[in-house]
Scaffold this motif. Structure first.
Motif, PDB file in Angstrom:
ATOM      1  N   MET A   1      56.398  29.500   3.939  1.00  0.00           N
ATOM      2  CA  MET A   1      56.144  29.640   5.359  1.00  0.00           C
ATOM      3  C   MET A   1      55.261  30.837   5.644  1.00  0.00           C
ATOM      4  SD  MET A   1      56.600  28.472   8.259  1.00  0.00           S
ATOM      5  CE  MET A   1      56.450  28.960   9.933  1.00  0.00           C
ATOM      6  N   VAL A   2      55.477  31.954   4.969  1.00  0.00           N
ATOM      7  CA  VAL A   2      54.658  33.140   5.199  1.00  0.00           C
ATOM      8  C   VAL A   2      53.208  32.832   4.899  1.00  0.00           C
ATOM      9  CG1 VAL A   2      54.217  35.503   4.476  1.00  0.00           C
ATOM     10  CG2 VAL A   2      56.561  34.715   4.761  1.00  0.00           C
ATOM     11  N   ARG A   3      52.950  32.094   3.825  1.00  0.00           N
ATOM     12  CA  ARG A   3      51.586  31.735   3.470  1.00  0.00           C
ATOM     13  C   ARG A   3      50.960  30.878   4.563  1.00  0.00           C
ATOM     14  NH1 ARG A   3      49.286  27.423  -0.341  1.00  0.00           N
ATOM     15  NH2 ARG A   3      50.951  26.386   0.710  1.00  0.00           N
ATOM     16  N   GLU A   4      51.735  29.933   5.120  1.00  0.00           N
ATOM     17  CA  GLU A   4      51.236  29.076   6.194  1.00  0.00           C
ATOM     18  C   GLU A   4      50.852  29.900   7.409  1.00  0.00           C
ATOM     19  OE1 GLU A   4      54.345  26.296   6.966  1.00  0.00           O
ATOM     20  OE2 GLU A   4      54.140  25.326   5.028  1.00  0.00           O
ATOM     21  N   VAL A   5      51.637  30.898   7.750  1.00  0.00           N
ATOM     22  CA  VAL A   5      51.339  31.755   8.896  1.00  0.00           C
ATOM     23  C   VAL A   5      50.053  32.520   8.650  1.00  0.00           C
ATOM     24  CG1 VAL A   5      52.131  33.754  10.206  1.00  0.00           C
ATOM     25  CG2 VAL A   5      53.737  31.946   9.604  1.00  0.00           C
ATOM     26  N   LYS A   6      49.866  33.068   7.457  1.00  0.00           N
ATOM     27  CA  LYS A   6      48.653  33.816   7.145  1.00  0.00           C
ATOM     28  C   LYS A   6      47.424  32.918   7.188  1.00  0.00           C
ATOM     29  CE  LYS A   6      50.849  37.391   4.403  1.00  0.00           C
ATOM     30  NZ  LYS A   6      51.042  37.969   3.089  1.00  0.00           N
ATOM     31  N   GLU A   7      47.551  31.660   6.762  1.00  0.00           N
ATOM     32  CA  GLU A   7      46.415  30.747   6.761  1.00  0.00           C
ATOM     33  C   GLU A   7      45.964  30.392   8.170  1.00  0.00           C
ATOM     34  OE1 GLU A   7      47.612  27.434   4.386  1.00  0.00           O
ATOM     35  OE2 GLU A   7      47.394  28.537   2.516  1.00  0.00           O
ATOM     36  N   LEU A   8      46.846  30.521   9.165  1.00  0.00           N
ATOM     37  CA  LEU A   8      46.455  30.227  10.536  1.00  0.00           C
ATOM     38  C   LEU A   8      45.419  31.216  11.044  1.00  0.00           C
ATOM     39  CD1 LEU A   8      49.852  29.289  12.192  1.00  0.00           C
ATOM     40  CD2 LEU A   8      47.942  27.770  11.728  1.00  0.00           C
ATOM     41  N   GLY A   9      45.440  32.405  10.509  1.00  0.00           N
ATOM     42  CA  GLY A   9      44.442  33.403  10.876  1.00  0.00           C
ATOM     43  C   GLY A   9      44.722  34.049  12.220  1.00  0.00           C
ATOM     44  N   MET A  10      43.836  34.948  12.601  1.00  0.00           N
ATOM     45  CA  MET A  10      44.000  35.725  13.814  1.00  0.00           C
ATOM     46  C   MET A  10      43.569  34.962  15.066  1.00  0.00           C
ATOM     47  SD  MET A  10      45.315  38.517  12.774  1.00  0.00           S
ATOM     48  CE  MET A  10      44.970  39.933  13.762  1.00  0.00           C
ATOM     49  N   ASN A  11      42.792  33.896  14.937  1.00  0.00           N
ATOM     50  CA  ASN A  11      42.250  33.206  16.100  1.00  0.00           C
ATOM     51  C   ASN A  11      43.224  32.217  16.724  1.00  0.00           C
ATOM     52  OD1 ASN A  11      39.844  34.584  15.794  1.00  0.00           O
ATOM     53  ND2 ASN A  11      38.982  33.044  14.447  1.00  0.00           N
ATOM     54  N   ASN A  12      44.250  31.823  16.044  1.00  0.00           N
ATOM     55  CA  ASN A  12      45.213  30.869  16.578  1.00  0.00           C
ATOM     56  C   ASN A  12      46.451  31.595  17.045  1.00  0.00           C
ATOM     57  OD1 ASN A  12      43.592  28.646  15.933  1.00  0.00           O
ATOM     58  ND2 ASN A  12      44.344  28.646  13.845  1.00  0.00           N
ATOM     59  N   LEU A  23      58.021  34.984  13.116  1.00  0.00           N
ATOM     60  CA  LEU A  23      58.712  36.267  13.216  1.00  0.00           C
ATOM     61  C   LEU A  23      59.813  36.385  12.164  1.00  0.00           C
ATOM     62  CD1 LEU A  23      58.959  36.491  17.099  1.00  0.00           C
ATOM     63  CD2 LEU A  23      57.520  37.914  15.615  1.00  0.00           C
ATOM     64  N   LEU A  24      60.552  35.311  11.957  1.00  0.00           N
ATOM     65  CA  LEU A  24      61.586  35.323  10.924  1.00  0.00           C
ATOM     66  C   LEU A  24      60.975  35.467   9.534  1.00  0.00           C
ATOM     67  CD1 LEU A  24      63.904  32.541  12.359  1.00  0.00           C
ATOM     68  CD2 LEU A  24      64.481  34.969  12.163  1.00  0.00           C
ATOM     69  N   ALA A  25      59.855  34.775   9.296  1.00  0.00           N
ATOM     70  CA  ALA A  25      59.182  34.853   7.997  1.00  0.00           C
ATOM     71  C   ALA A  25      58.673  36.262   7.725  1.00  0.00           C
ATOM     72  CB  ALA A  25      58.030  33.857   7.942  1.00  0.00           C
ATOM     73  N   ARG A  26      58.309  36.967   8.788  1.00  0.00           N
ATOM     74  CA  ARG A  26      57.817  38.334   8.651  1.00  0.00           C
ATOM     75  C   ARG A  26      58.956  39.313   8.393  1.00  0.00           C
ATOM     76  NH1 ARG A  26      55.234  41.116  13.996  1.00  0.00           N
ATOM     77  NH2 ARG A  26      57.364  41.366  14.753  1.00  0.00           N
ATOM     78  N   GLY A  27      60.188  38.865   8.641  1.00  0.00           N
ATOM     79  CA  GLY A  27      61.329  39.727   8.359  1.00  0.00           C
ATOM     80  C   GLY A  27      62.090  40.218   9.573  1.00  0.00           C
ATOM     81  N   ASP A  28      61.704  39.781  10.771  1.00  0.00           N
ATOM     82  CA  ASP A  28      62.467  40.174  11.960  1.00  0.00           C
ATOM     83  C   ASP A  28      63.906  39.698  11.800  1.00  0.00           C
ATOM     84  OD1 ASP A  28      59.840  40.771  12.654  1.00  0.00           O
ATOM     85  OD2 ASP A  28      60.162  40.289  14.754  1.00  0.00           O
ATOM     86  N   LYS A  29      64.854  40.468  12.266  1.00  0.00           N
ATOM     87  CA  LYS A  29      66.271  40.195  12.015  1.00  0.00           C
ATOM     88  C   LYS A  29      66.959  39.420  13.132  1.00  0.00           C
ATOM     89  CE  LYS A  29      66.216  42.366   8.138  1.00  0.00           C
ATOM     90  NZ  LYS A  29      65.858  41.593   7.002  1.00  0.00           N
ATOM     91  N   GLN A  30      66.700  39.761  14.392  1.00  0.00           N
ATOM     92  CA  GLN A  30      67.309  39.070  15.532  1.00  0.00           C
ATOM     93  C   GLN A  30      66.237  38.892  16.593  1.00  0.00           C
ATOM     94  OE1 GLN A  30      70.880  40.659  17.197  1.00  0.00           O
ATOM     95  NE2 GLN A  30      71.967  40.663  15.269  1.00  0.00           N
ATOM     96  N   ILE A  31      66.011  37.652  16.989  1.00  0.00           N
ATOM     97  CA  ILE A  31      64.983  37.352  17.974  1.00  0.00           C
ATOM     98  C   ILE A  31      65.654  36.685  19.172  1.00  0.00           C
ATOM     99  CG2 ILE A  31      62.801  36.154  18.387  1.00  0.00           C
ATOM    100  CD1 ILE A  31      62.698  36.066  15.170  1.00  0.00           C
ATOM    101  N   TRP A  32      65.547  37.312  20.329  1.00  0.00           N
ATOM    102  CA  TRP A  32      66.149  36.760  21.543  1.00  0.00           C
ATOM    103  C   TRP A  32      65.327  35.550  21.960  1.00  0.00           C
ATOM    104  CZ3 TRP A  32      70.730  37.189  23.264  1.00  0.00           C
ATOM    105  CH2 TRP A  32      71.049  36.898  24.583  1.00  0.00           C
ATOM    106  N   CYS A  33      65.977  34.383  22.056  1.00  0.00           N
ATOM    107  CA  CYS A  33      65.274  33.133  22.326  1.00  0.00           C
ATOM    108  C   CYS A  33      65.982  32.280  23.364  1.00  0.00           C
ATOM    109  CB  CYS A  33      65.173  32.289  21.045  1.00  0.00           C
ATOM    110  SG  CYS A  33      64.094  32.970  19.782  1.00  0.00           S
ATOM    111  N   ALA A  34      65.192  31.487  24.070  1.00  0.00           N
ATOM    112  CA  ALA A  34      65.717  30.372  24.845  1.00  0.00           C
ATOM    113  C   ALA A  34      65.813  29.217  23.852  1.00  0.00           C
ATOM    114  CB  ALA A  34      64.760  30.021  25.982  1.00  0.00           C
ATOM    115  N   VAL A  35      66.944  28.533  23.825  1.00  0.00           N
ATOM    116  CA  VAL A  35      67.177  27.509  22.799  1.00  0.00           C
ATOM    117  C   VAL A  35      67.496  26.154  23.430  1.00  0.00           C
ATOM    118  CG1 VAL A  35      67.921  29.139  21.024  1.00  0.00           C
ATOM    119  CG2 VAL A  35      69.609  28.234  22.635  1.00  0.00           C
ATOM    120  N   ASP A  36      67.201  25.086  22.663  1.00  0.00           N
ATOM    121  CA  ASP A  36      67.463  23.722  23.115  1.00  0.00           C
ATOM    122  C   ASP A  36      67.342  22.801  21.908  1.00  0.00           C
ATOM    123  OD1 ASP A  36      67.677  22.222  25.888  1.00  0.00           O
ATOM    124  OD2 ASP A  36      66.422  20.978  24.599  1.00  0.00           O
TER     125      ASP A  36
END
Length: 90
Positions: A1-12, A23-36
Motif C-alpha cells: 500500500m505504501v508503494r501505491e501511495v508513492k506512485e500516485l505522486g504529488m499531483n493527485n 495515513l495508516l500506511a504512513r504510520g499514523d496511529k489514530q485518525i478521527w473519521c466519519a464512518v459508514d
C-alpha cells in the motif's frame, strides 16, 4: 500500500477512505473519521444526531477498524475544531 501511495505522486489529491488508508500506511496511529458501511458520501451525511465517528487505528482485509474493534467499510478523515463566537453570530 505504501508503494501505491508513492506512485500516485504529488499531483493527485487523496480524499475520503483513500486518504485514511494512506495515513495508516504512513504510520499514523489514530485518525478521527466519519464512518459508514455504504460510502464515503454517506459517512459525511447528517445522521440525525447519532455518533458515526471513530478513531481508526487499522486497515486490514478490506475493513477499517476503530480503537474499540468495530469494522467499517468507509472511513473519511475529519477535523473537529471548537466554534467561535463569530461562527455563532453572537
Amino acid at each position: 500500500m505504501v508503494r501505491e501511495v508513492k506512485e500516485l505522486g504529488m499531483n493527485n489529491e487523496l480524499r475520503g477512505s483513500d486518504l485514511t488508508r494512506a495515513l495508516l500506511a504512513r504510520g499514523d496511529k489514530q485518525i478521527w473519521c466519519a464512518v459508514d458501511d455504504d460510502s464515503d458520501e454517506q459517512a459525511m451525511m447528517d445522521h440525525c444526531g447519532n455518533d458515526f465517528t471513530a478513531y481508526i487505528v487499522e486497515f486490514k482485509d478490506g475493513f477499517f477498524y476503530c480503537n474499540c474493534g468495530t469494522a467499517w467499510l468507509f472511513a473519511v478523515p475529519i477535523k473537529t475544531v471548537a466554534a467561535t463566537q463569530s461562527d455563532m453570530n453572537i
